[in-house]
Design a protein around this motif. Structure first.
Motif, mmCIF file in Angstrom:
data_model
loop_
_atom_site.group_PDB
_atom_site.id
_atom_site.type_symbol
_atom_site.label_atom_id
_atom_site.label_comp_id
_atom_site.label_asym_id
_atom_site.label_seq_id
_atom_site.Cartn_x
_atom_site.Cartn_y
_atom_site.Cartn_z
ATOM 1 N N LEU A 191 46.278 -15.882 -63.466
ATOM 2 C CA LEU A 191 47.644 -15.356 -63.404
ATOM 3 C C LEU A 191 48.527 -15.990 -64.475
ATOM 4 C CD1 LEU A 191 48.223 -15.288 -59.523
ATOM 5 C CD2 LEU A 191 47.772 -13.324 -61.025
ATOM 6 N N ASP A 192 48.388 -17.289 -64.666
ATOM 7 C CA ASP A 192 49.188 -18.000 -65.664
ATOM 8 C C ASP A 192 48.886 -17.519 -67.085
ATOM 9 O OD1 ASP A 192 50.389 -19.482 -63.678
ATOM 10 O OD2 ASP A 192 49.136 -21.264 -63.995
ATOM 11 N N LEU A 193 47.642 -17.048 -67.313
ATOM 12 C CA LEU A 193 47.251 -16.566 -68.633
ATOM 13 C C LEU A 193 47.787 -15.162 -68.918
ATOM 14 C CD1 LEU A 193 43.568 -17.888 -68.746
ATOM 15 C CD2 LEU A 193 45.482 -18.659 -70.177
ATOM 16 N N GLY A 194 48.414 -14.546 -67.905
ATOM 17 C CA GLY A 194 49.057 -13.259 -68.125
ATOM 18 C C GLY A 194 48.303 -12.051 -67.609
ATOM 19 N N TYR A 195 47.170 -12.250 -66.945
ATOM 20 C CA TYR A 195 46.448 -11.116 -66.361
ATOM 21 C C TYR A 195 47.246 -10.577 -65.180
ATOM 22 C CZ TYR A 195 42.574 -12.764 -69.241
ATOM 23 O OH TYR A 195 41.783 -13.160 -70.298
ATOM 24 N N ALA A 196 47.307 -9.245 -65.052
ATOM 25 C CA ALA A 196 48.196 -8.610 -64.078
ATOM 26 C C ALA A 196 47.851 -8.972 -62.647
ATOM 27 C CB ALA A 196 48.153 -7.091 -64.256
ATOM 28 N N THR A 197 46.577 -9.021 -62.338
ATOM 29 C CA THR A 197 46.121 -9.451 -61.016
ATOM 30 C C THR A 197 44.707 -9.973 -61.166
ATOM 31 O OG1 THR A 197 45.957 -8.866 -58.660
ATOM 32 C CG2 THR A 197 45.137 -7.237 -60.257
ATOM 33 N N VAL A 198 44.148 -10.453 -60.079
ATOM 34 C CA VAL A 198 42.815 -11.046 -60.124
ATOM 35 C C VAL A 198 41.970 -10.421 -59.027
ATOM 36 C CG1 VAL A 198 41.460 -13.168 -59.994
ATOM 37 C CG2 VAL A 198 43.772 -13.226 -60.973
ATOM 38 N N HIS A 199 40.849 -9.801 -59.420
ATOM 39 C CA HIS A 199 39.885 -9.295 -58.452
ATOM 40 C C HIS A 199 38.916 -10.424 -58.092
ATOM 41 C CE1 HIS A 199 40.618 -4.801 -58.800
ATOM 42 N NE2 HIS A 199 41.457 -5.341 -59.672
ATOM 43 N N HIS A 200 38.174 -10.220 -57.003
ATOM 44 C CA HIS A 200 37.254 -11.271 -56.546
ATOM 45 C C HIS A 200 35.863 -10.710 -56.301
ATOM 46 C CE1 HIS A 200 35.684 -14.879 -54.916
ATOM 47 N NE2 HIS A 200 35.776 -14.559 -53.639
ATOM 48 N N LEU A 201 34.878 -11.300 -56.982
ATOM 49 C CA LEU A 201 33.464 -11.028 -56.721
ATOM 50 C C LEU A 201 32.986 -12.132 -55.791
ATOM 51 C CD1 LEU A 201 30.746 -9.708 -57.043
ATOM 52 C CD2 LEU A 201 30.558 -10.716 -59.334
ATOM 53 N N ALA A 202 32.889 -11.821 -54.495
ATOM 54 C CA ALA A 202 32.664 -12.821 -53.457
ATOM 55 C C ALA A 202 31.182 -13.010 -53.157
ATOM 56 C CB ALA A 202 33.404 -12.408 -52.181
ATOM 57 N N GLY A 203 30.885 -14.110 -52.486
ATOM 58 C CA GLY A 203 29.539 -14.368 -52.002
ATOM 59 C C GLY A 203 29.328 -13.766 -50.621
ATOM 60 N N GLY A 216 40.894 -19.172 -50.709
ATOM 61 C CA GLY A 216 41.718 -19.757 -51.767
ATOM 62 C C GLY A 216 42.241 -18.712 -52.722
ATOM 63 N N TRP A 217 41.401 -17.734 -53.074
ATOM 64 C CA TRP A 217 41.814 -16.626 -53.948
ATOM 65 C C TRP A 217 42.908 -15.792 -53.293
ATOM 66 C CZ3 TRP A 217 40.498 -11.560 -52.222
ATOM 67 C CH2 TRP A 217 40.855 -10.518 -53.108
ATOM 68 N N THR A 222 48.658 -14.013 -52.650
ATOM 69 C CA THR A 222 49.746 -13.737 -51.705
ATOM 70 C C THR A 222 50.972 -14.588 -52.026
ATOM 71 O OG1 THR A 222 48.153 -13.156 -49.979
ATOM 72 C CG2 THR A 222 50.384 -13.728 -49.270
ATOM 73 N N ALA A 223 50.754 -15.853 -52.357
ATOM 74 C CA ALA A 223 51.864 -16.747 -52.698
ATOM 75 C C ALA A 223 52.567 -16.305 -53.976
ATOM 76 C CB ALA A 223 51.360 -18.179 -52.844
ATOM 77 N N ALA A 224 51.812 -15.608 -54.846
ATOM 78 C CA ALA A 224 52.388 -15.120 -56.106
ATOM 79 C C ALA A 224 52.960 -13.713 -55.959
ATOM 80 C CB ALA A 224 51.327 -15.135 -57.193
ATOM 81 N N ASN A 225 53.054 -13.223 -54.709
ATOM 82 C CA ASN A 225 53.563 -11.878 -54.425
ATOM 83 C C ASN A 225 52.723 -10.786 -55.082
ATOM 84 O OD1 ASN A 225 55.815 -12.763 -52.835
ATOM 85 N ND2 ASN A 225 56.858 -13.319 -54.746
ATOM 86 N N ALA A 226 51.428 -11.054 -55.202
ATOM 87 C CA ALA A 226 50.493 -10.062 -55.725
ATOM 88 C C ALA A 226 49.558 -9.641 -54.597
ATOM 89 C CB ALA A 226 49.686 -10.635 -56.891
ATOM 90 N N ARG A 227 49.421 -8.344 -54.390
ATOM 91 C CA ARG A 227 48.577 -7.856 -53.306
ATOM 92 C C ARG A 227 47.110 -8.057 -53.678
ATOM 93 N NH1 ARG A 227 48.611 -1.721 -50.757
ATOM 94 N NH2 ARG A 227 46.992 -2.099 -49.180
ATOM 95 N N PRO A 228 46.326 -8.743 -52.851
ATOM 96 C CA PRO A 228 44.905 -8.960 -53.173
ATOM 97 C C PRO A 228 44.145 -7.640 -53.213
ATOM 98 C CG PRO A 228 45.645 -10.504 -51.488
ATOM 99 C CD PRO A 228 46.732 -9.482 -51.642
ATOM 100 N N PRO A 229 43.423 -7.350 -54.299
ATOM 101 C CA PRO A 229 42.590 -6.147 -54.356
ATOM 102 C C PRO A 229 41.431 -6.245 -53.365
ATOM 103 C CG PRO A 229 42.961 -7.080 -56.547
ATOM 104 C CD PRO A 229 43.389 -8.100 -55.551
#
Length: 345
Positions: A191-203, A216-217, A222-229
């Protein structure tokens, strides 16, 4: 004097070897004399007791090496009532984490004077426990995915346990990396690097480590007010990461729950014409030795497998030897390793 032996030779070998005995087994008393300590102190070092200061331990170990002292395992077992052997329970050695933990555990156990016997939980943890009981081990360490099966398994009476990657429960100590904290750092970095949101490839959903990394993801977004994909799930293998690429081609950034899945994802993205990190940022977890040689080199969260193993072995040996606090939980910190797969966007 032997035939062909000179007078000089006879004089040279007339006295005892100054470094080690000329014949017979080296005793603890000999080691104690060489190190300038008591026999009880040597015994404590041999039996892995923590009640020896580091300088004294080093002096005794140096004397043991000089004299070629080898502890007599059978005699020690009779004296202590312990086999000086611990079990290691795994579901598979195909994952990098498990194989690295096996090596690190064997090394840590040897430092405490214990051997390691490996059993797989292919038929369930209860069956693995039964085999360890037959081998009369003093205790066992349960690794990663097998840890999810421990609470429902019938444990042989008296079998001391330490579980790696499991929630804290009464009856055994738990040791794990800071999975959630590492995932939070990885997500915040993207997020700090400027990517709009972060997806997660989970185990896998039944893996404690995977659940914690997903937590953690999710909490960081959520804390950054970004809806988790929506989560895309793999099985820790590079093949599953490659297959997941079809669902992540439009993702601006992906936090992968381990480096092997990240490797597969990087291939899928490359084949689709998506550039990393220009079009999509990728961060993994573990810092496997090959991570620095991916194309591009992989930004990742480093687990300290040596520290994990040492804490697990210490907790188990302390429980075996009756030390206080042996059933406590222990969390090993993780650290971000910045490489080229995630950059300013």
């Amino acid at each position: 004097m032997r035939v062909g032996q000179s007078e000089h030779d006879r004089v040279e070998d007339s006295g005892p070897d100054r470094r080690r005995p000329s014949s017979g087994r080296v005793s603890m008393a000999m080691v104690a004399s060489r190190a300038g300590v008591s026999g009880q102190t040597v015994s404590r070092v041999v039996n892995g007791s923590p009640r020896v200061d580091p300088d004294t331990r080093a002096r005794v170990e140096h004397a043991m090496a000089e004299l070629g002292y080898r502890p007599h395992r059978a005699a020690r077992a009779l004296r202590t009532g312990r086999s000086q052997t611990i079990g290691l329970v795994v579901t598979t050695l195909a994952t990098v984490g498990n194989s690295r933990m096996l090596q690190a555990t064997a090394e840590a156990a040897a430092e405490r004077g214990y051997a390691v016997t490996l059993v797989t939980a292919a038929q369930g943890v209860a069956e693995a426990f039964d085999r360890l009981a037959e081998q009369e081990v003093d205790g066992a360490i349960v690794l990663n995915e097998a840890s999810a099966l421990v609470s429902d398994a019938q444990r042989p009476a008296g079998l001391r346990l330490v579980v790696v990657d499991a929630p804290r429960e009464d009856g055994f100590a738990s040791v794990h990396s800071d999975h959630a904290g590492g995932a939070a750092v990885a997500t915040a970095r993207l997020l700090d690097l400027g990517y709009a949101t972060v997806h997660h490839l989970a185990g896998p959903a039944d893996s404690f480590a995977a659940v914690e990394r997903e937590r953690g993801w999710r909490e960081t977004l959520t804390a950054a007010n970004a809806r988790p994909p929506s989560v895309v799930r793999g099985d820790w293998t590079a093949e599953s990461g490659y297959a997941a690429g079809a669902d992540l081609l439009s993702a601006p950034a992906v936090f992968c729950a381990n480096d092997q899945m990240a490797l597969g994802l990087l291939r899928a993205l490359s084949e689709s014409g998506r550039r990393v990190p220009e079009d999509v940022g990728v961060i993994g977890f573990d810092d496997v030795p090959e991570a620095a040689n991916y194309r591009p080199p992989l930004t990742t969260i480093r687990q300290d497998f040596a520290a994990l193993a040492h804490r697990a072995v210490s907790a188990l040996v302390d429980a075996i030897e009756g030390a206080p606090g042996a059933d406590e939980a222990s969390v090993v910190p993780t650290v971000l390793v910045q490489r080229a797969s995630a950059a300013s966007h």
